[in-house]
Design a protein around this motif. Structure first.
Motif, PDB file in Angstrom:
ATOM      1  N   TYR A  97      26.234  77.063 -38.260  1.00 23.62           N
ATOM      2  CA  TYR A  97      25.844  75.745 -37.758  1.00 23.62           C
ATOM      3  C   TYR A  97      26.738  75.329 -36.584  1.00 23.62           C
ATOM      4  O   TYR A  97      26.247  74.891 -35.546  1.00 23.62           O
ATOM      5  N   GLY A 136      20.994  83.147 -48.070  1.00 24.41           N
ATOM      6  CA  GLY A 136      20.201  81.918 -48.112  1.00 24.41           C
ATOM      7  C   GLY A 136      20.932  80.730 -47.510  1.00 24.41           C
ATOM      8  O   GLY A 136      20.325  79.881 -46.846  1.00 24.41           O
ATOM      9  N   ASN A 137      22.249  80.662 -47.719  1.00 19.62           N
ATOM     10  CA  ASN A 137      23.034  79.571 -47.141  1.00 19.62           C
ATOM     11  C   ASN A 137      23.037  79.628 -45.616  1.00 19.62           C
ATOM     12  O   ASN A 137      23.007  78.598 -44.943  1.00 19.62           O
ATOM     13  N   GLU A 140      19.800  78.270 -44.351  1.00 22.46           N
ATOM     14  CA  GLU A 140      19.803  76.797 -44.428  1.00 22.46           C
ATOM     15  C   GLU A 140      20.543  76.178 -43.245  1.00 22.46           C
ATOM     16  O   GLU A 140      20.113  75.155 -42.719  1.00 22.46           O
ATOM     17  N   GLU A 141      21.645  76.797 -42.826  1.00 23.48           N
ATOM     18  CA  GLU A 141      22.388  76.279 -41.674  1.00 23.48           C
ATOM     19  C   GLU A 141      21.551  76.351 -40.401  1.00 23.48           C
ATOM     20  O   GLU A 141      21.543  75.415 -39.599  1.00 23.48           O
ATOM     21  N   SER A 143      18.256  76.432 -40.255  1.00 18.94           N
ATOM     22  CA  SER A 143      17.161  75.478 -40.426  1.00 18.94           C
ATOM     23  C   SER A 143      17.617  74.046 -40.152  1.00 18.94           C
ATOM     24  O   SER A 143      16.919  73.271 -39.487  1.00 18.94           O
ATOM     25  N   GLU A 144      18.803  73.693 -40.653  1.00 16.62           N
ATOM     26  CA  GLU A 144      19.350  72.349 -40.415  1.00 16.62           C
ATOM     27  C   GLU A 144      19.526  72.098 -38.921  1.00 16.62           C
ATOM     28  O   GLU A 144      19.161  71.039 -38.407  1.00 16.62           O
ATOM     29  N   THR A 181      11.760  79.321 -45.312  1.00 19.08           N
ATOM     30  CA  THR A 181      12.761  78.462 -44.682  1.00 19.08           C
ATOM     31  C   THR A 181      12.283  77.939 -43.332  1.00 19.08           C
ATOM     32  O   THR A 181      12.431  76.764 -43.023  1.00 19.08           O
TER      33      THR A 181
END
Length: 186
Positions: A97, A136-137, A140-141, A143-144, A181
């Protein structure tokens, strides 16, 4: 040699949370040598929307003419700094991120799996033999970041590192996770 190099081994794990790691070879082994603070990037402002700004500043610019900032072993910051040989495997000291906020748009993601599992929860980031955090984490970063910056896009090279066995079912779950995602953003 002891007068020139000093191995700093903090006793408080909170104190080591965001410290840089560099290589220090001792008796043919690699150990972490910690620098007290992360270097700051005072020379630039946030680059989280530079691609979106390009469409306004240079509307005729083609993607093939854009130099896209990339990071090598992008998610290697998820590898524990206390793992043997981690000093040579930690190519990044900031999260995915944060790299995207700083302007990186090409991510080099290396993954490995667990041979006895078909679950995507058992897919991890790796750099060679070193295992890092959950894949997966990382998704998510990304995607955020994309949700917060709809004018941007990210190129991800997801590479399966074959020294960590990954059954075909698990590889399928990786693609399904990416599809769920990112959905229509792919």
């Amino acid at each position: 040699m002891n007068s020139l190099l000093k191995l700093v081994m903090p006793t408080n794990t909170d104190a080591t949370k965001d410290r840089l790691c560099s290589a220090l070879a001792i008796n043919c082994c690699q150990f972490g040598c910690y620098i007290q603070a992360k270097p700051r990037c005072d020379c630039c402002h946030s680059n989280d929307d530079w691609m979106g700004k390009l469409t306004t500043l240079a509307p005729d610019l083609k993607l093939r003419n854009v130099v896209m900032p990339a990071t090598h072993d992008s998610a290697s910051s998820t590898i524990s700094k206390w793992t043997l040989f981690s000093a040579v495997g930690l190519c990044q000291n900031t999260s995915i991120y944060e790299q995207l906020k700083r302007g990186a748009r090409y991510l080099d993601i290396r993954i490995g799996g667990t041979p006895t599992s078909a679950s995507v929860d058992d897919v991890f980031i790796c750099h060679g033999i070193l295992k890092g955090g959950n894949f997966g984490n990382v998704m998510e970063e990304v995607s955020e970041f994309l949700t917060e910056n709809p004018g941007e896009f990210v190129v991800m090279e997801v590479v399966y590192v074959n020294i960590h066995e990954m059954p075909p079912e698990q590889r399928l779950r990786v693609f399904q996770l990416m599809e769920s995602t990112f959905g229509d953003r792919m």
